[in-house]
Design a protein around this motif. Structure first.
Motif, mmCIF file in Angstrom:
data_model
loop_
_atom_site.group_PDB
_atom_site.id
_atom_site.type_symbol
_atom_site.label_atom_id
_atom_site.label_comp_id
_atom_site.label_asym_id
_atom_site.label_seq_id
_atom_site.Cartn_x
_atom_site.Cartn_y
_atom_site.Cartn_z
ATOM 1 N N LEU A 25 58.171 66.953 45.976
ATOM 2 C CA LEU A 25 57.457 65.795 46.342
ATOM 3 C C LEU A 25 58.186 64.534 45.513
ATOM 4 N N ILE A 26 59.145 65.079 44.886
ATOM 5 C CA ILE A 26 59.735 63.810 43.826
ATOM 6 C C ILE A 26 60.926 63.181 44.344
ATOM 7 N N PHE A 145 54.619 67.491 29.799
ATOM 8 C CA PHE A 145 54.689 67.658 31.345
ATOM 9 C C PHE A 145 53.311 68.586 31.565
ATOM 10 N N ASP A 205 58.809 74.961 37.493
ATOM 11 C CA ASP A 205 58.556 74.388 38.582
ATOM 12 C C ASP A 205 58.868 75.949 39.388
ATOM 13 N N LYS A 207 58.352 77.643 42.012
ATOM 14 C CA LYS A 207 57.856 78.068 43.535
ATOM 15 C C LYS A 207 59.055 78.744 44.036
ATOM 16 N N GLU A 251 49.565 74.189 49.470
ATOM 17 C CA GLU A 251 48.837 73.233 48.707
ATOM 18 C C GLU A 251 48.618 71.909 49.786
ATOM 19 N N GLN A 300 46.930 71.244 38.524
ATOM 20 C CA GLN A 300 47.473 70.589 39.547
ATOM 21 C C GLN A 300 46.527 69.878 40.293
ATOM 22 N N ARG A 303 45.899 66.749 38.619
ATOM 23 C CA ARG A 303 46.924 65.656 38.754
ATOM 24 C C ARG A 303 46.960 65.329 40.154
ATOM 25 N N TYR A 314 52.345 58.560 42.641
ATOM 26 C CA TYR A 314 53.063 59.699 41.929
ATOM 27 C C TYR A 314 53.653 60.454 43.261
#
Ligand code: GN1
Ligand code: MG
Length: 351
Positions: A25-26, A145, A205, A207, A251, A300, A303, A314
């Motif tokens: 997503l970034i 973070f 991260d 995943k 998600e 999460q 966030r 974001y």
């Protein structure tokens, strides 16, 4: 699309094909086939989120070196620019390039418990093999973070400034944040007891799609996307695997009534992770190991909800209410997992 100058700077002047791949997503990521027949991965780093991209690249080299000396994972090589730089700066944007290792692939989700266990073993081994780096050798890329107290504070700030329509739309989710606040208090307890809960080098991260598998055999080749590899607490990596692998839905799924926990995957992930990491964890960490998934899922959810209240500044979204839907999805997952853990009989078998 990527400009010719960018491709040229990495020596990819005559690419045969370029394809945008969605991973995460970034950052923005492209796969390019060079005229040499090899494949490369080009990525534009999101500097709003990663303000010092050079530190990410420096960390990568340190980690790569440490793993290689241990005969551990072989990470994809960084392709420098023609001027031997680790990054290309172009119009205030930063680009990097990696070798795309042929004969490997990534997967979005674990198909069986064996794969889930392998993934967890891989991220655990990654941390275990980097344990000697703990003396502050690597940069902290994103300070705080996984600081749950800070995430909670950021949520309350967003709530204060949010527009009334958005606030009203998520009233029940706001209630969920407060109903589960004991997790923030547990986080405070961790921070107040650093001897019991020491820092580890973690991937942050974890995943499934951040692991390369060998095509054909489906054996693990190496972990990838090391942007957030930095010191952190015991719950982060295990928790993220539980969050992303244990539910049967992603998600981004909105039909959350269909959500179920794959509880055999939960056990497989815990076993695989501890197989590599148990010897590096304290008695206190081991006895609270089942809090990992809950903390990360809650964080999460908070966030995503915060980003919704902030009008989506974001995470990348495909439609206006997506962050709200993601938060709802994560709270449902938290509910299912908390219920499962409350009924576990072997909560402390590892302690
Ligand atoms: C972000 O972009 P991606 O998927 O690699 C986020 C993670 C979240 C994840 C949720 C730097 O990672 O913390 O778990 O989205 N990374 C950052 O999909 O915020
Ligand atoms: Mg990532």
């Amino acid at each position: 699309m990527i400009g010719k100058e960018i491709l040229g700077a990495f020596g990819l002047d005559n690419t045969k094909s370029i394809e945008k791949i969605s991973n995460g997503l970034i950052n923005l990521t492209y796969k390019a086939k060079g005229s040499d027949g090899k494949t490369y991965l080009l990525q534009r780093i999101n500097t709003k989120i990663f303000p010092k991209p050079i530190e990410i690249q420096e960390n990568y080299l340190i980690i790569q070196d440490c793993l290689s000396k241990k005969n551990s994972y072989q990470l994809p090589a960084i392709i420098s620019t023609k001027n031997a730089e680790l990054l290309l700066e172009q119009d205030h944007q930063f680009w990097r390039c990696f070798d795309f290792i042929s004969g490997t692939h990534s997967m979005e989700n674990a198909e069986d418990i064996n794969q889930a266990r392998q993934v967890a073993h891989c991220f655990g081994k990654f941390s275990a093999d980097l344990s000697q780096l703990q003396s502050g050798k690597i940069h902290t890329i994103l300070p705080n973070f996984h600081d749950l107290r800070l995430r909670f504070t950021q949520f309350e700030q967003a709530l204060q400034y949010a527009n009334e329509i958005r606030k009203k739309a998520v009233k029940s989710l706001i209630d969920e944040v407060y109903k589960n606040k004991q997790l923030v208090e547990f986080y405070d307890y961790i921070i107040a007891n650093k001897n019991k809960f020491p820092l580890h080098i973690l991937h942050h991260d974890c995943k499934m799609s951040n692991i390369l598998f060998k095509s054909g055999t489906n054996e693990v080749f190496s972990p990838i996307d090391l942007d957030t590899t930095q010191p952190g607490y015991f719950f982060s990596d295990l928790g993220d695997m539980i969050r992303s692998i244990v539910p049967n839905l992603s998600e981004n799924e909105t039909d959350i009534n269909k959500m179920k926990l794959r509880t055999d995957f939960y056990q497989a992930i815990k076993d695989g992770y501890l197989e590599s990491m148990q010897q590096y964890l304290t008695i206190d960490e081991l006895s609270h190991i089942d809090q990992s998934g809950k903390i990360i899922i809650y964080m999460q959810a908070v966030r995503f909800l915060t980003d919704y209240l902030n009008n989506d500044i974001y995470y990348q979204t495909d439609y206006p209410a997506q962050n709200k839907d993601r938060a709802e999805n994560q709270f449902k997952l938290l509910f299912l997992l908390s219920d499962y853990i409350n009924h576990l009989s072997d909560k402390t078998i590892y302690a």
